[in-house]
Design an enzyme around this catalytic site. Structure first.
Site, PDB file in Angstrom:
ATOM      1  N   THR A   5     -20.376  93.512 140.957  1.00  0.00           N
ATOM      2  CA  THR A   5     -20.185  92.591 142.071  1.00  0.00           C
ATOM      3  C   THR A   5     -21.036  93.107 143.223  1.00  0.00           C
ATOM      4  OG1 THR A   5     -17.955  92.011 141.381  1.00  0.00           O
ATOM      5  CG2 THR A   5     -18.540  91.582 143.673  1.00  0.00           C
ATOM      6  N   LYS A  22     -15.391  96.928 149.330  1.00  0.00           N
ATOM      7  CA  LYS A  22     -16.828  96.620 149.309  1.00  0.00           C
ATOM      8  C   LYS A  22     -17.055  95.130 149.086  1.00  0.00           C
ATOM      9  CE  LYS A  22     -18.668  96.802 145.443  1.00  0.00           C
ATOM     10  NZ  LYS A  22     -18.917  95.901 144.275  1.00  0.00           N
ATOM     11  N   LYS A  25     -18.543  84.937 142.459  1.00  0.00           N
ATOM     12  CA  LYS A  25     -17.641  86.091 142.461  1.00  0.00           C
ATOM     13  C   LYS A  25     -17.015  86.284 143.840  1.00  0.00           C
ATOM     14  CE  LYS A  25     -15.366  89.618 140.988  1.00  0.00           C
ATOM     15  NZ  LYS A  25     -15.904  90.851 140.426  1.00  0.00           N
TER      16      LYS A  25
END
Length: 292
Positions: free
Chosen positions: A101, A244, A176
């Site tokens: 990701t 993150k 995502k």
């Protein structure tokens, strides 16, 4: 796309999820060359017949299809665009597929640099956690040129059960972000529901039997709430990596001038957990926010 006989697969990043994903490719009969910063993480794969690649450059010199599943966008950039990275050393005609990701803008940057070298770059982040990786039931969100995606879909099918082409380079990563935004607020709701059940004097496991199959049902409620109740905070997905992801989504939302109050609150809570030393716990450790 090459046949089984002449396809050599590289897999960079053999952590919680990458280890299982590479294992499925190996079990399907492919020659797999693995690389991880910590060789011990690849130990099980090496015992099962995978080959060790000492560097990403070495993997690129031997493989013609290379998957990456690493930690942060900075890792992705180094592995793909660094002096010893995949774009500079992969063979012409190779396929390089990032399943980390990462930032959509970085996926576009990699795609453009790879195209100049006649290399097929694809962004294919996944959802499903450690369970989905182990069971080869990941949801895989794919961006890139459609014919390239079609070519590697048989390999993706060995790792996931829901593979959807989302559009041009970066589209997989944007999808995502949608996934992570939905999870972020949902995890708050899951934790609050369990804490509420306990404070109301209910048996939370009985409560889950009722609400997981109703309108409140979600993957997190079915898979992570039981872990919370049993005190299992081992990472299927690290808090540090979720933070993150949320930062990437917040940056993208800001760029699009979009307010995301649910995501903002979730990141604030997870940041507090990280400061409490929980950065290496699984995302279900958000439960500890109410238990601390």
């Amino acid at each position: 796309m090459s046949t089984l006989e002449n396809t050599v697969i590289g897999f960079i990043g053999t952590g919680v999820m990458g280890k299982s994903m590479a294992g499925h490719l190996l079990a399907a009969g492919y020659q797999v060359i693995v690389y991880s910063r910590t060789k011990e993480k690849a130990g099980d794969l090496l015992e099962k017949g995978a080959y060790w690649g000492g560097t990403p450059q070495e993997v690129a010199s031997k493989a013609n299809v290379i998957f990456t599943m690493v930690g942060y966008p900075s890792d992705v950039e180094e592995i793909y665009l660094g002096e010893n990275g995949l774009v500079n050393h992969a063979k012409a005609g190779s396929y390089i597929i990032d399943m980390t990701t990462s930032a959509p803008s970085l996926a576009v940057k990699i795609f453009k640099a790879a195209k100049e070298k006649d290399i097929h770059a694809i962004d294919a982040p996944v959802s499903g956690g450690d369970v989905g990786a182990k069971e080869a039931k990941l949801s895989i969100m794919v961006g890139g040129e459609e014919e390239d995606v079609e070519a590697i879909t048989p390999l993706l099918s060995l790792m996931g059960s829901n593979i959807v082409y989302q559009g041009k380079a970066g589209a997989g990563q944007h999808t995502k972000m949608c996934n992570q935004i939905a999870i972020a607020s949902n995890m708050i709701g899951v934790c609050e529901a369990i804490v509420y059940a306990k404070k109301a004097g209910l048996n939370p496991e009985s409560v889950l039997k009722s609400i997981t199959t109703g309108a409140a049902g979600s993957w997190s409620l079915s898979n992570l709430a039981p872990r919370m109740l049993h005190g299992n905070f081992e990472p299927g997905f690290y808090i540090k990596h979720f933070i993150k992801d949320m930062k990437i989504a917040l940056d993208e939302a800001e760029h699009m001038k979009m307010e995301v109050p649910g995501l903002t609150l979730a990141k604030k809570l997870y940041d507090q957990l990280s400061e409490m030393g929980e950065e290496n716990s699984g995302t279900q450790a958000l439960y500890k926010y109410w238990k601390s």
